[in-house]
Each structure stands twice: as C-alpha cells, then as structure tokens.
Design a protein around this motif. Structure first.
Motif, PDB file in Angstrom:
ATOM      1  N   GLU A 122       0.824  -1.213   0.000  1.00 43.31           N
ATOM      2  CA  GLU A 122       0.000   0.000   0.000  1.00 43.31           C
ATOM      3  C   GLU A 122       0.856   1.259   0.000  1.00 43.31           C
ATOM      4  O   GLU A 122       0.455   2.293  -0.535  1.00 43.31           O
ATOM      5  CB  GLU A 122      -0.966   0.003   1.189  1.00 43.31           C
ATOM      6  CG  GLU A 122      -0.327   0.005   2.554  1.00 43.31           C
ATOM      7  CD  GLU A 122      -0.020  -1.386   3.068  1.00 43.31           C
ATOM      8  OE1 GLU A 122       0.350  -1.510   4.249  1.00 43.31           O
ATOM      9  OE2 GLU A 122      -0.166  -2.354   2.282  1.00 43.31           O
TER      10      GLU A 122
ATOM     11  N   ASN B 127      -5.507  -1.642   4.662  1.00 45.57           N
ATOM     12  CA  ASN B 127      -6.185  -1.707   3.366  1.00 45.57           C
ATOM     13  C   ASN B 127      -7.590  -1.127   3.462  1.00 45.57           C
ATOM     14  O   ASN B 127      -8.046  -0.419   2.554  1.00 45.57           O
ATOM     15  CB  ASN B 127      -6.245  -3.156   2.875  1.00 45.57           C
ATOM     16  CG  ASN B 127      -4.891  -3.681   2.435  1.00 45.57           C
ATOM     17  OD1 ASN B 127      -3.972  -2.907   2.159  1.00 45.57           O
ATOM     18  ND2 ASN B 127      -4.755  -4.988   2.370  1.00 45.57           N
TER      19      ASN B 127
ATOM     20  N   ASP C 237      -7.246  -5.156  -7.497  1.00 45.59           N
ATOM     21  CA  ASP C 237      -6.412  -4.902  -6.315  1.00 45.59           C
ATOM     22  C   ASP C 237      -5.609  -3.616  -6.383  1.00 45.59           C
ATOM     23  O   ASP C 237      -5.080  -3.175  -5.366  1.00 45.59           O
ATOM     24  CB  ASP C 237      -5.447  -6.074  -6.126  1.00 45.59           C
ATOM     25  CG  ASP C 237      -4.429  -6.166  -7.254  1.00 45.59           C
ATOM     26  OD1 ASP C 237      -4.860  -6.219  -8.417  1.00 45.59           O
ATOM     27  OD2 ASP C 237      -3.222  -6.178  -6.981  1.00 45.59           O
ATOM     28  N   SER C 238      -5.516  -3.016  -7.561  1.00 46.80           N
ATOM     29  CA  SER C 238      -4.603  -1.890  -7.713  1.00 46.80           C
ATOM     30  C   SER C 238      -5.035  -0.994  -8.863  1.00 46.80           C
ATOM     31  O   SER C 238      -5.567  -1.485  -9.865  1.00 46.80           O
ATOM     32  CB  SER C 238      -3.187  -2.432  -7.980  1.00 46.80           C
ATOM     33  OG  SER C 238      -2.366  -1.462  -8.585  1.00 46.80           O
TER      34      SER C 238
ATOM     35  N   ALA D  95      -7.004  -2.958  -2.125  1.00 43.22           N
ATOM     36  CA  ALA D  95      -5.770  -3.727  -1.984  1.00 43.22           C
ATOM     37  C   ALA D  95      -6.024  -5.124  -1.427  1.00 43.22           C
ATOM     38  O   ALA D  95      -6.906  -5.337  -0.597  1.00 43.22           O
ATOM     39  CB  ALA D  95      -4.797  -2.980  -1.085  1.00 43.22           C
TER      40      ALA D  95
END
Length: 281
Positions: free
Chosen positions: A11, A104, A213-214, A230
C-alpha cells in the motif's frame, strides 16, 4: 508469505502512484514495482526496465512523472519505505497480516471520500438486464458472494465463473439478452482468461466495472470504471478483505440507483422467506 525479511508494504508503494495519470507503459513499470516492492529498492533502472520489459529511458520518465528527479531518487524513496517497514516489524507475522488488512480498509475508506466513481458504477450495473458478474479462480468466491445478495434486488444476475469457451458463450448470451454492462473481479494472479473475456466484452459494446487490487492492475486496459481495493499478501494465500467490502459498497450503489425496485423486491423476498420459514431468527 513472510519469511522474516523486511517487506515494503504494497500500500505504501501504491501511495507513490496515487493521483498520477500514468501511460500504459508507465502502468507496466508501476505494476512491476508493486510486484517486486522490496527488491526494486536495490535494482538499477536497467534492471527494472528488464523486469518490466520496457526501455531504460521509460523508467527514468516514469520516476519523473511521479515527481522525482530521476530513478535514483525513486529508489531512495523505496529504500526509505523498506527501512520504515523494518522498524515496524515488532509484531508476529499473523498480527502483521491482520494489521495490513486494517490499513487496506483505511485506504478504501479514504478512497470513498469521492463517491462519484461508485455512484457511476452503481448506475451502470443497475441498468444492465441481465447483469453478468465475472470472477475466475481466486475471484470466483467474491463474484458468488456479490451475486448472492445482488439477486435479492436485481432481477437477473448471472455469475460467470467458468473459463474457456463456455465463458465466451455465456458472455454472448448475456449480451444477446440485453446486458449493457458487467461487473468483473480481477485479483492476483490475474487469470489470462478473465482479461480475454473483458476484451471480448468491450469489443461487444459492454461497459465494464472492475473491482481489482490496484489502480495499475491489468483491468485498467479494459474497464470503464476501475475500483481498486488492496489485497493482503502477508500470508501464504492472499486476503481479500478490502475487495469484499468494496463489493458490498458497489451493491449499495446499485440499490441507491433503483430505490423503488430495491424496496419492492426486498419486501417480496421477506414475505416469501417468512412464508417458507427460511430462517430461525
């Protein structure tokens, strides 16, 4: 999996890219740094270029796009993150894994300050009849979880969790039935079949909302709306706490986009559940 070595939190690397518009080549470099966060702090620009399969000048331009004087300055920042991470590793690996999930979720909370992407995603998905939900391999349970609840408020939710030619068949069937958008879950290690399906869906004119996720995941090449959350990578297998929370936030946005129908369908379900005595409480 944590082997005792210092690990740069993913992160924190993602924070370097936050709010920066990256080209496709730069997204490839960013993704490479995320995947090799700890090692990248000790790699040369040429080595990063080789890992990302781009030119060395592209790595330099990427570092400058992030606000650094050049790649050496970016590498120093990655080393600082590495050193900070080492100082924070007094907890055991299980505690660190759970703590990372808290972080997250905190990032997701901050991200939701801007409600526009979620609102737009909800409107797109609510209007699609049927609503295909794509999730293969590790993402399949998330797709099923979302669809279980979405089916209570949406009249036609179709989970597409099988790969191969069957996935293409079901995408085509959904499009022929009137689908205008789909929700896709794309999580590491990014199944090739999912990306192929998103390419086919886009070519067929479907709008794509991706939970991934990103902000630099491969989903960005295909999706109209990318909603990042994340994934925890501190244990042998990934933790999907934040993506699951985001899935429910998207479902809330769908409900908000069609409040009258949501209320009517929920009341009908509750009446049916009471009549059939489905639940103990």
């Amino acid at each position: 999996m944590n082997n005792g070595a210092a690990v740069v939190p993913v992160e924190r690397v993602l924070d370097l890219f936050h709010g920066v518009r990256l080209t496709p080549t730069q997204r490839r470099i960013a993704h490479c740094l995320v995947q090799h966060a700890t090692a990248a702090a000790y790699l040369s620009a040429a080595e990063v270029a080789e890992l990302a399969q781009v030119s060395q000048p592209s790595v330099t331009r990427f570092a400058m796009a992030l606000g650094f004087d050049g790649y050496p300055a970016l590498r120093r920042r990655l080393r600082e993150l590495n050193n900070t991470s080492t100082a924070e590793h007094a907890e055991n690996e299980l505690q660190r894994a759970v703590q990372a999930e808290r972080e997250n979720l905190a990032r997701l909370t901050e991200q939701l300050t801007d409600r526009e992407p979620i609102t737009a995603a909800g409107a797109l998905l609510a209007a699609s009849r049927p609503l295909p939900v794509v999730g293969l391999r590790a993402a399949a349970p998330l797709a099923a979880y979302f669809a279980y609840f979405a089916a209570k408020v949406h009249p036609d939710v179709r989970v597409l969790d099988d790969g191969g030619s069957l996935l293409t068949d079901r995408l085509e069937q959904a499009g022929a039935a009137g689908a205008s958008a789909l929700l896709a879950f794309l999580l590491p290690r990014y199944p090739r079949e999912t990306l192929d399906a998103l390419g086919e869906a886009r070519a067929a004119g479907l709008r794509i909302v991706a939970i991934t996720d990103s902000p630099v995941s491969p989903a960005t090449e295909y999706a109209d709306i990318v909603l990042p959350a994340a994934v925890g990578a501190h244990l042998v297998f990934d933790l999907h706490t934040a993506p699951m929370a985001l899935a429910m936030v998207v479902l809330q946005a769908i409900c908000d986009a069609m409040p009258a129908e949501t209320q009517r369908r929920l009341e009908a379900f509750e009446s049916s559940a009471a009549r059939r005595q489905l639940f103990l409480g």
